[in-house]
Design an enzyme around this catalytic site. Structure first.
Site, PDB file in Angstrom:
ATOM      1  N   LYS A  35       0.744  -1.281  -0.076  1.00  0.00           N
ATOM      2  CA  LYS A  35       0.019  -0.038  -0.009  1.00  0.00           C
ATOM      3  C   LYS A  35       0.889   1.110  -0.070  1.00  0.00           C
ATOM      4  O   LYS A  35       2.108   1.113   0.097  1.00  0.00           O
ATOM      5  CB  LYS A  35      -1.011  -0.102   1.292  1.00  0.00           C
ATOM      6  CG  LYS A  35      -0.517  -0.005   2.486  1.00  0.00           C
ATOM      7  CD  LYS A  35      -1.312  -0.494   3.614  1.00  0.00           C
ATOM      8  CE  LYS A  35      -0.531  -0.580   4.948  1.00  0.00           C
ATOM      9  NZ  LYS A  35      -0.963   0.302   6.058  1.00  0.00           N
ATOM     10  N   ARG A 130      -9.879  -0.129  15.752  1.00  0.00           N
ATOM     11  CA  ARG A 130      -9.873   0.659  14.592  1.00  0.00           C
ATOM     12  C   ARG A 130     -10.783   0.071  13.764  1.00  0.00           C
ATOM     13  O   ARG A 130     -12.113   0.266  13.699  1.00  0.00           O
ATOM     14  CB  ARG A 130      -8.242   0.685  13.815  1.00  0.00           C
ATOM     15  CG  ARG A 130      -8.315   1.847  12.729  1.00  0.00           C
ATOM     16  CD  ARG A 130      -6.644   1.815  12.639  1.00  0.00           C
ATOM     17  NE  ARG A 130      -6.207   0.630  11.884  1.00  0.00           N
ATOM     18  CZ  ARG A 130      -5.115   0.556  11.227  1.00  0.00           C
ATOM     19  NH1 ARG A 130      -4.186   1.487  11.254  1.00  0.00           N
ATOM     20  NH2 ARG A 130      -4.642  -0.725  10.644  1.00  0.00           N
ATOM     21  N   TYR A 255      16.784  29.725   7.634  1.00  0.00           N
ATOM     22  CA  TYR A 255      15.639  30.498   8.078  1.00  0.00           C
ATOM     23  C   TYR A 255      15.649  30.601   9.638  1.00  0.00           C
ATOM     24  O   TYR A 255      16.043  29.767  10.227  1.00  0.00           O
ATOM     25  CB  TYR A 255      14.302  29.758   7.797  1.00  0.00           C
ATOM     26  CG  TYR A 255      13.924  29.842   6.208  1.00  0.00           C
ATOM     27  CD1 TYR A 255      13.380  31.158   5.741  1.00  0.00           C
ATOM     28  CD2 TYR A 255      13.865  28.662   5.408  1.00  0.00           C
ATOM     29  CE1 TYR A 255      13.268  31.236   4.445  1.00  0.00           C
ATOM     30  CE2 TYR A 255      13.542  28.715   4.025  1.00  0.00           C
ATOM     31  CZ  TYR A 255      13.346  30.076   3.571  1.00  0.00           C
ATOM     32  OH  TYR A 255      12.689  30.171   2.404  1.00  0.00           O
ATOM     33  N   MET A 303      12.492  24.239   1.872  1.00  0.00           N
ATOM     34  CA  MET A 303      11.686  23.521   0.840  1.00  0.00           C
ATOM     35  C   MET A 303      12.497  22.687  -0.124  1.00  0.00           C
ATOM     36  O   MET A 303      12.440  21.525  -0.453  1.00  0.00           O
ATOM     37  CB  MET A 303      10.710  24.327  -0.076  1.00  0.00           C
ATOM     38  CG  MET A 303       9.757  23.432  -0.951  1.00  0.00           C
ATOM     39  SD  MET A 303       8.883  24.666  -1.862  1.00  0.00           S
ATOM     40  CE  MET A 303       7.637  25.198  -0.713  1.00  0.00           C
TER      41      MET A 303
HETATM   42  N1  PLP Z   1      -1.834  -5.524   7.754  1.00  0.00           N
HETATM   43  C1  PLP Z   1      -2.522  -4.356   7.795  1.00  0.00           C
HETATM   44  C2  PLP Z   1      -3.941  -4.623   8.047  1.00  0.00           C
HETATM   45  C3  PLP Z   1      -1.991  -3.159   7.599  1.00  0.00           C
HETATM   46  O1  PLP Z   1      -2.720  -1.924   7.943  1.00  0.00           O
HETATM   47  C4  PLP Z   1      -0.655  -2.923   7.756  1.00  0.00           C
HETATM   48  C5  PLP Z   1       0.115  -1.781   7.853  1.00  0.00           C
HETATM   49  O2  PLP Z   1      -0.478  -0.983   8.668  1.00  0.00           O
HETATM   50  C6  PLP Z   1       0.219  -4.189   7.892  1.00  0.00           C
HETATM   51  C7  PLP Z   1      -0.632  -5.229   7.550  1.00  0.00           C
HETATM   52  C8  PLP Z   1       1.739  -4.048   7.440  1.00  0.00           C
HETATM   53  O3  PLP Z   1       2.348  -3.668   8.473  1.00  0.00           O
HETATM   54  P1  PLP Z   1       3.824  -3.407   8.710  1.00  0.00           P
HETATM   55  O4  PLP Z   1       4.037  -2.518   7.693  1.00  0.00           O
HETATM   56  O5  PLP Z   1       4.041  -2.857  10.147  1.00  0.00           O
HETATM   57  O6  PLP Z   1       4.357  -4.605   8.523  1.00  0.00           O
END
Ligand code: PLP
Length: 358
Positions: A35, A130, A255, A303
């Site tokens: 992701k 969550r 800065y 920046m």
């Molecule tokens: N599984 C879920 C549902 C997640 O949201 C995440 C990331 O936050 C992971 C696995 C992977 O976590 P990590 O990058 O700490 O291994």
């Protein structure tokens, strides 16, 4: 001349890290979490490098689309589930598995027009609060999914840990207990472990592990780096000096003049700043490498530029290479200095940074 700021992705390191994870969890399938554009390393690039993974985990359906368009044929799991009924035909078309974590998703699946079947993973809230069904609702949710003609294959219960990066934190034991109770008797596999649980909680490995950060060689265990777990950093962020200035004792740098030169000294100016994703919060003293020699940033990160103490690098000149993080300078050290975790840094690299593979 092109801006010299670059992120180099180490394909061998990605593969090495996958092999390390397999060695630690030899009886688990690996869902490689890609992701957020592969934690900033490039979604398609990472998925191709990790073609040995058993599945990929994404947070957005658009990422699943990109993976399929890139010819990735492994199973893909939408980790946070789908948002609206219109996503269901897209899941079917792309053959993407989805997490189901809320009763509204059950209802959408129950009301969906018939079509290609979908595989569902059942998310259990074991205490992170969550996403996920409360433990007492898990059996009912499982039964409702099992009853749907449009849902095929095993419904795999999954969980996410809140504190697995602390290897002695009892919250993880409690989450394991709640998960075992909530899912006892349900047939088929389980998935619990993120990277930290792969590294530190073998009892959580189960049938499917879901590492993200560890694949990129990063650790979120306080005071450690990926190397402490046999992992190799998958990104080098680098640039060059575009100016070397000789500043008199008492001169104030950058800065707000937050850093005052304690003596006459050379100050390097590197072509990187928060506009490239380097953290503005990194304070004076944060390590950088110039010509391979360790020194420190001074003054505020701006920046496009940062200023560097060159007293220990007398040979440094315009064009000298500057490494912000990579195999010789763990990104975890920069994250610690900036008050964040390594993941946030690699995810924050911006589009003007040139990416390449090595
Ligand atoms: N599984 C879920 C549902 C997640 O949201 C995440 C990331 O936050 C992971 C696995 C992977 O976590 P990590 O990058 O700490 O291994």
């Amino acid at each position: 001349m092109a801006r010299p700021t670059s992120a180099t992705i180490h394909i061998d390191a990605l593969r090495h890290n996958l092999a390390q994870i397999r060695a630690r969890a030899p009886n688990s399938g690996v869902i490689a979490v890609v992701k957020a554009d592969g934690y900033g390393h490039g979604l398609e690039r990472v998925a191709r490098a990790l073609s040995g993974a058993d599945a990929f985990g994404v947070a957005a359906l658009s990422d699943a689309e990109r993976l399929r368009a890139a010819g990735i044929s492994q199973p893909i799991l939408l980790l946070s589930g789908f948002d609206e009924a219109a996503d269901i035909p897209r899941l079917r078309q792309l053959q993407v598995d989805t997490a189901v974590h809320h009763v509204s998703q059950l209802e959408m699946l129950e009301q969906a027009e018939p079509g290609e079947p979908i595989r569902c993973w059942l998310k259990v809230d074991t205490g992170m609060h969550r996403l996920g069904f409360p433990p007492e609702f898990v059996r009912q949710a499982h039964a409702r999914l099992s009853a749907l003609a449009g849902v095929v294959g095993e419904i795999v219960p999954m969980n996410h840990f809140a504190s697995s990066d602390e290897f002695d934190n009892p919250q993880t034991l409690e989450q394991l207990r709640v998960f075992a109770d909530a899912t006892s008797g349900l047939h088929g596999g389980r998935s619990l472990a993120n990277s930290a649980a792969v590294l530190g909680w073998p009892d959580a490995h189960a049938q499917w592990v879901r590492p993200g950060g560890a694949l990129y060689g990063m650790s979120v265990v306080a005071g450690t780096t990926g190397a402490d777990f046999g992992l190799r950093p998958a990104m080098t962020l680098a640039t060059r000096l575009i100016a070397v200035n000789h500043v008199k004792k008492g001169g104030r740098i950058g800065y707000a003049g937050t850093w005052e030169c304690p003596e006459d000294m050379p100050v390097g100016v590197a072509a990187i700043g928060y506009g490239d994703g380097y953290p503005r919060a990194a304070p004076a003293g944060t390590p950088v490498l110039v010509d391979g020699v360790g020194t420190q940033l001074i003054g505020r990160v701006s920046m496009d530029l940062m200023t560097i103490d060159l007293r220990g690098v007398p040979a440094a000149k315009v064009g000298s290479p500057v490494v912000l993080w990579g195999p010789e300078l763990p990104v975890e050290r920069i994250a610690e200095a900036a008050g964040t975790i390594a993941y946030e840094l690699t995810c924050s690299i911006t589009r003007r940074v040139r990416f390449s593979e090595a």
